[in-house]
Enzyme design. Structure first.
Site, short mmCIF file in Angstrom:
data_model
loop_
_atom_site.label_atom_id
_atom_site.label_comp_id
_atom_site.label_asym_id
_atom_site.label_seq_id
_atom_site.Cartn_x
_atom_site.Cartn_y
_atom_site.Cartn_z
N ASP A 159 0.56 -1.28 0.09
CA ASP A 159 0.00 0.03 0.19
C ASP A 159 0.77 1.37 0.02
O ASP A 159 0.35 2.41 -0.12
CB ASP A 159 -0.89 0.05 1.17
N ASP A 161 4.41 3.73 8.82
CA ASP A 161 3.65 2.78 9.47
C ASP A 161 4.52 2.42 10.70
O ASP A 161 5.73 1.92 10.77
CB ASP A 161 3.18 1.46 8.87
ZN LIG Z 1 0.46 1.01 5.27
ZN LIG Z 2 2.87 -1.34 6.68
#
Ligand SMILES: [Zn+2]
Ligand SMILES: [Zn+2]
Length: 310
Positions: free
Chosen positions: A67, A211
Site C-alpha cells: 500500500d 507505519d
Molecule cells: Zn500501510
Molecule cells: Zn505497513
C-alpha cells in the site's frame, strides 16, 4: 511549502480514501515536488491536483508494504511518457532497487530520464544547501522508516532602507555588507555590515512517520517540528489491534506530538472502518492529549508557514 495528501487510507483502497502517498510541495523553495510513499493509483490521484509528474524530483519510501509502493512503477513510467527528462531520485529501504528495476525491466519500460535509486538505512539520506533529510527505523512488520525534513536557516535580508537612508547606493558594496564585513563609505565613515542584515530566518521542520507502533524514534524525528504527520490506523479502544498489526492509535500519535513538542499534528493512514462522524471522534480523541490536531483526507492540503525572524 505545503503538504498535499494524495492517499490517506490504510491497507487497501476504499471509496473514500486511496492508499498512502503524500506530496510535499516545494514550488516556491525549489520548483519541485517531493513524494512520500506511492501507493497504487497515486498517479490517478495526482490527476486531480496541480502536481506535474515531471516536477517530482525525489520520492521517499517509508517501507515496502504494497500500500506504500505499488504505484511507483506506473508513476515512473508515466513521468517519462509525459515528457519528464530531469533526473529522479528514489530513496527506500533495502529491496526498493530490485522492486523498481524488475517492474521496469519485465514490462519493457524505458525511462527517458536518469533514475537514481538509493537504498538507505538510518541517518542522513539527503542533503543540499537547502534541506537535510534524516531517516530512523520505526517499529513495524517490515523495516519502516520515518523522515525528518529540515529546511536550513535562510540568511537574513539586507536592510536596504537603512542603507539608503545613510546614502549607501546599491552596488558591489551591498555584497560586502551582506557578508557582515566592515565597510568604509566614500565619506570615510566605517560601518559594520552585521548591523544592516536582518537576523536569519529559521527553517521549517516537517516529520513524516511511516507505519509504526508507538516508538521513541518517532519522538526523536519529530522534535520541535512545525508539522508532524503520523499514522493513526486505529482509535484508542482498538489499541490491541494496533499492537498486533504494528500500527498506532490516535492517542499514541498524539502522545508522540506532545512529547516531541511539535506545533501541529496531522493524522493519516486511517482504517476504512472509520467513516463520517467517526473521523471527528478520532480527532477528538487525539485532542485529549495534544490540542492542534487535524485528520487528513485525500486531497487535504496544509501549508507549512514560514517562520518570522527570531
Ligand atoms: Zn500501510
Ligand atoms: Zn505497513
Amino acid at each position: 511549502m505545503e503538504l498535499l495528501f494524495l492517499g490517506t487510507g490504510s491497507g487497501v483502497p476504499s471509496k473514500g480514501r486511496n492508499v498512502s502517498a503524500i506530496a510535499l510541495q516545494l514550488l516556491e523553495e525549489r520548483g519541485a515536488t517531493w513524494l512520500f510513499d506511492c501507493g497504487e493509483a497515486t498517479q490517478h490521484q495526482i490527476l486531480h491536483t496541480s502536481i506535474r509528474p515531471r516536477r517530482i524530483e525525489r520520492i521517499f519510501i517509508t517501507h515496502l508494504h504494497g500500500d506504500h509502493i505499488f504505484g511507483l512503477p506506473g508513476l515512473l513510467g508515466s513521468r517519462s511518457f509525459q515528457g519528464g527528462e530531469t533526473p529522479l531520485f528514489v530513496y527506500g529501504p533495502t529491496g526498493i532497487h530490485s522492486f523498481v528495476e524488475t517492474a521496469l525491466a519485465v514490462s519493457g519500460t524505458r525511462l527517458k530520464y536518469d533514475l537514481h535509486i538509493h537504498e538507505f538505512t538510518e541517518g542522513v539520506i539527503f542533503e543540499d544547501e537547502q534541506f537535510i533529510v534524516t531517516a530512523k527505523l520505526l517499529d513495524h512488520g517490515l523495516p519502516s522508516y520515518g523522515f525528518r525534513i529540515v529546511e536550513k536557516d535562510l540568511p537574513g535580508t539586507l536592510l536596504v532602507d537603512q542603507l539608503r537612508a545613510l546614502g549607501v547606493r546599491p552596488g558591489p558594496i551591498y555584497q560586502q555588507i551582506k557578508r557582515g564585513e566592515l565597510v568604509t563609505l566614500d565619506d570615510g565613515t566605517v560601518i559594520d555590515g552585521r548591523n544592516f542584515v536582518a537576523p536569519p530566518k529559521k527553517g521549517r521542520i516537517v516529520a513524516i512517520i511511516g507505519d509504526t507502533r508507538y516508538c521513541e524514534a518517532s519522538v526523536e524525528l519529530a522534535k520541535q517540528a512545525d508539522v508532524l504527520v503520523h499514522e493513526a490506523t486505529f482509535r484508542a479502544k482498538e489499541a490491541h489491534l494496533a499492537h498486533d498489526y504494528y500500527h498506532s492509535t490516535t492517542l499514541q500519535a498524539a502522545e508522540v506530538a506532545k512529547r516531541a513538542e511539535v506545533k501541529q499534528l496531522i493524522l493519516t493512514h486511517i482504517s476504512s472502518r472509520y467513516q463520517g462522524e467517526m473521523c471527528d471522534e478520532l480527532v477528538e480523541e487525539a485532542k485529549t492529549i495534544f490540542p492542534n490536531v487535524s485528520l487528513a483526507f485525500d486531497f487535504s492540503s496544509f501549508p507549512v508557514l514560514k517562520k518570522s525572524a527570531e
